[in-house]
Design a protein around this motif. Structure first.
Motif, PDB file in Angstrom:
ATOM      1  N   PHE A   1       0.875  -1.219  -0.010  1.00  0.00           N
ATOM      2  CA  PHE A   1       0.074  -0.099   0.098  1.00  0.00           C
ATOM      3  C   PHE A   1       0.992   1.381  -0.033  1.00  0.00           C
ATOM      4  CE2 PHE A   1      -3.045  -2.891   2.023  1.00  0.00           C
ATOM      5  CZ  PHE A   1      -3.998  -2.864   0.982  1.00  0.00           C
ATOM      6  N   ALA A   2       1.725   1.402   0.979  1.00  0.00           N
ATOM      7  CA  ALA A   2       2.446   2.663   1.121  1.00  0.00           C
ATOM      8  C   ALA A   2       3.288   2.828   0.177  1.00  0.00           C
ATOM      9  CB  ALA A   2       3.097   2.674   2.427  1.00  0.00           C
TER      10      ALA A   2
ATOM     11  N   ALA B   1     -14.677   5.870  -2.677  1.00  0.00           N
ATOM     12  CA  ALA B   1     -14.189   5.133  -1.760  1.00  0.00           C
ATOM     13  C   ALA B   1     -12.894   5.675  -1.328  1.00  0.00           C
ATOM     14  CB  ALA B   1     -14.160   3.570  -2.132  1.00  0.00           C
ATOM     15  N   THR B   2     -12.619   6.998  -0.756  1.00  0.00           N
ATOM     16  CA  THR B   2     -11.604   7.558  -0.526  1.00  0.00           C
ATOM     17  C   THR B   2     -10.939   7.271   0.636  1.00  0.00           C
ATOM     18  OG1 THR B   2     -11.967   9.073  -2.378  1.00  0.00           O
ATOM     19  CG2 THR B   2     -10.110   9.407  -1.126  1.00  0.00           C
ATOM     20  N   PRO B   3      -9.611   6.774   0.695  1.00  0.00           N
ATOM     21  CA  PRO B   3      -8.846   6.614   1.945  1.00  0.00           C
ATOM     22  C   PRO B   3      -8.207   7.944   2.269  1.00  0.00           C
ATOM     23  CG  PRO B   3      -7.519   5.690   0.362  1.00  0.00           C
ATOM     24  CD  PRO B   3      -8.693   6.126  -0.523  1.00  0.00           C
ATOM     25  N   PRO B   4      -8.504   8.588   3.565  1.00  0.00           N
ATOM     26  CA  PRO B   4      -7.957   9.949   3.877  1.00  0.00           C
ATOM     27  C   PRO B   4      -6.403   9.841   4.190  1.00  0.00           C
ATOM     28  CG  PRO B   4      -9.840   9.330   5.371  1.00  0.00           C
ATOM     29  CD  PRO B   4      -9.544   8.243   4.252  1.00  0.00           C
ATOM     30  N   ALA B   5      -6.033   8.571   4.382  1.00  0.00           N
ATOM     31  CA  ALA B   5      -4.447   8.444   4.456  1.00  0.00           C
ATOM     32  C   ALA B   5      -4.238   6.843   4.068  1.00  0.00           C
ATOM     33  CB  ALA B   5      -4.264   8.726   5.948  1.00  0.00           C
ATOM     34  N   ILE B   6      -2.822   6.763   3.939  1.00  0.00           N
ATOM     35  CA  ILE B   6      -2.362   5.315   3.602  1.00  0.00           C
ATOM     36  C   ILE B   6      -1.532   5.193   4.796  1.00  0.00           C
ATOM     37  CG2 ILE B   6      -1.304   3.958   1.851  1.00  0.00           C
ATOM     38  CD1 ILE B   6      -3.886   4.746   0.889  1.00  0.00           C
ATOM     39  N   PRO B   7      -1.710   4.031   5.481  1.00  0.00           N
ATOM     40  CA  PRO B   7      -0.548   3.614   6.788  1.00  0.00           C
ATOM     41  C   PRO B   7       0.611   3.525   6.129  1.00  0.00           C
ATOM     42  CG  PRO B   7      -2.714   2.470   6.749  1.00  0.00           C
ATOM     43  CD  PRO B   7      -2.978   3.048   5.302  1.00  0.00           C
ATOM     44  N   GLY B   8       1.588   4.084   6.601  1.00  0.00           N
ATOM     45  CA  GLY B   8       2.913   4.098   6.246  1.00  0.00           C
ATOM     46  C   GLY B   8       3.507   5.059   5.258  1.00  0.00           C
ATOM     47  N   TYR B   9       2.496   5.694   4.545  1.00  0.00           N
ATOM     48  CA  TYR B   9       2.803   6.738   3.482  1.00  0.00           C
ATOM     49  C   TYR B   9       2.762   8.082   4.121  1.00  0.00           C
ATOM     50  CZ  TYR B   9       2.898   9.499  -0.733  1.00  0.00           C
ATOM     51  OH  TYR B   9       3.090  10.231  -1.595  1.00  0.00           O
ATOM     52  N   ALA B  10       3.713   8.741   4.124  1.00  0.00           N
ATOM     53  CA  ALA B  10       4.205   9.948   4.848  1.00  0.00           C
ATOM     54  C   ALA B  10       3.220  11.062   4.775  1.00  0.00           C
ATOM     55  CB  ALA B  10       5.600  10.641   4.268  1.00  0.00           C
ATOM     56  N   HIS B  11       2.331  11.159   3.895  1.00  0.00           N
ATOM     57  CA  HIS B  11       1.259  12.377   3.279  1.00  0.00           C
ATOM     58  C   HIS B  11      -0.091  11.963   3.429  1.00  0.00           C
ATOM     59  CE1 HIS B  11       4.857  14.817   2.122  1.00  0.00           C
ATOM     60  NE2 HIS B  11       5.379  13.586   1.474  1.00  0.00           N
ATOM     61  N   ALA B  12      -0.745  12.571   4.109  1.00  0.00           N
ATOM     62  CA  ALA B  12      -2.428  12.542   4.037  1.00  0.00           C
ATOM     63  C   ALA B  12      -2.854  12.814   2.595  1.00  0.00           C
ATOM     64  CB  ALA B  12      -2.908  13.305   5.203  1.00  0.00           C
ATOM     65  N   LEU B  13      -4.161  12.426   2.477  1.00  0.00           N
ATOM     66  CA  LEU B  13      -5.037  12.935   1.417  1.00  0.00           C
ATOM     67  C   LEU B  13      -5.100  14.796   1.411  1.00  0.00           C
ATOM     68  CD1 LEU B  13      -6.752  12.118  -1.007  1.00  0.00           C
ATOM     69  CD2 LEU B  13      -8.780  12.388   0.522  1.00  0.00           C
ATOM     70  N   ASP B  14      -4.859  14.860   0.095  1.00  0.00           N
ATOM     71  CA  ASP B  14      -5.075  16.486  -0.265  1.00  0.00           C
ATOM     72  C   ASP B  14      -5.291  16.645  -1.640  1.00  0.00           C
ATOM     73  OD1 ASP B  14      -5.330  19.090   0.620  1.00  0.00           O
ATOM     74  OD2 ASP B  14      -3.227  19.328   0.888  1.00  0.00           O
ATOM     75  N   LEU B  15      -5.913  17.695  -1.915  1.00  0.00           N
ATOM     76  CA  LEU B  15      -6.144  18.130  -3.262  1.00  0.00           C
ATOM     77  C   LEU B  15      -6.322  19.462  -3.638  1.00  0.00           C
ATOM     78  CD1 LEU B  15      -9.537  18.703  -3.063  1.00  0.00           C
ATOM     79  CD2 LEU B  15      -9.705  16.216  -2.937  1.00  0.00           C
TER      80      LEU B  15
END
Length: 175
Positions: free
Chosen positions: A47-48, A97-111
């Motif tokens: 995922f990340a 079905a948008t994840p606001p974050a991906i575990p282990g990925y440094a950045h949260a959802l933004d647009l």
């Protein structure tokens, strides 16, 4: 031709996935060109680890176009589509079905906030909790359609197609 749509499938899925295939067919019937990148090799990184390669692949596809596209993404495809909108011009976003974050990925959802955007999410999503996407949408005052469905949104294709058509009409009218 009215414009270009790039549809990004979710993790461990394919360009032939049900939602992106149905939405591609709808866009094509309305005179839009479509493209469905294959992120299968990227997903092998977990995922990340798949986020950066997905974003790079999607960004390259956009940069090869003459006009900013409408981006459609499901789950991981939605996450990557939203992030790409921060870096390159896009005409619209449909995020499913948008994840606001991906575990282990440094950045949260933004647009980008100046891009016509529609979020669609299932109340019974057990992968990306509804409360998380509600908070994301509320903080940015984004339209959010909550449906009685799960993460796959398989029972909601008519509602998703109707919202997609509205987004395409909005983008076409602004062009």
């Amino acid at each position: 031709m009215r414009g270009h749509v790039i549809l990004s499938h979710g993790s461990d899925s394919s360009p032939d996935a049900t939602k992106v295939s149905a939405l591609a067919a709808l866009a094509e019937s309305l005179g839009w060109q479509t493209q469905r990148p294959d992120y299968g090799a990227d997903d092998a990184h977990g995922f990340a680890g798949s986020v950066a390669p997905r974003v790079a692949r999607l960004r390259a596809a956009i940069e090869a176009l003459d006009v900013p596209p409408v981006l459609v993404g499901s789950s991981m495809g939605a996450f990557a589509s939203a992030l790409v909108s921060l870096a390159v011009p896009v005409a619209g976003l449909l995020l499913l079905a948008t994840p606001p974050a991906i575990p282990g990925y440094a950045h949260a959802l933004d647009l980008r906030r100046d891009v016509p955007t529609m979020l669609i999410h299932g109340w019974r999503d057990d992968v990306c909790p509804a409360s998380d996407v509600q908070a994301f949408a509320a903080a940015r005052r984004l339209p959010l359609l909550m449906l009685d469905d799960n993460h796959r949104l398989g029972a909601s294709m008519p509602a998703i197609a109707a919202q997609f058509r509205l987004l395409l009409d909005t983008v076409a009218a602004a062009a």
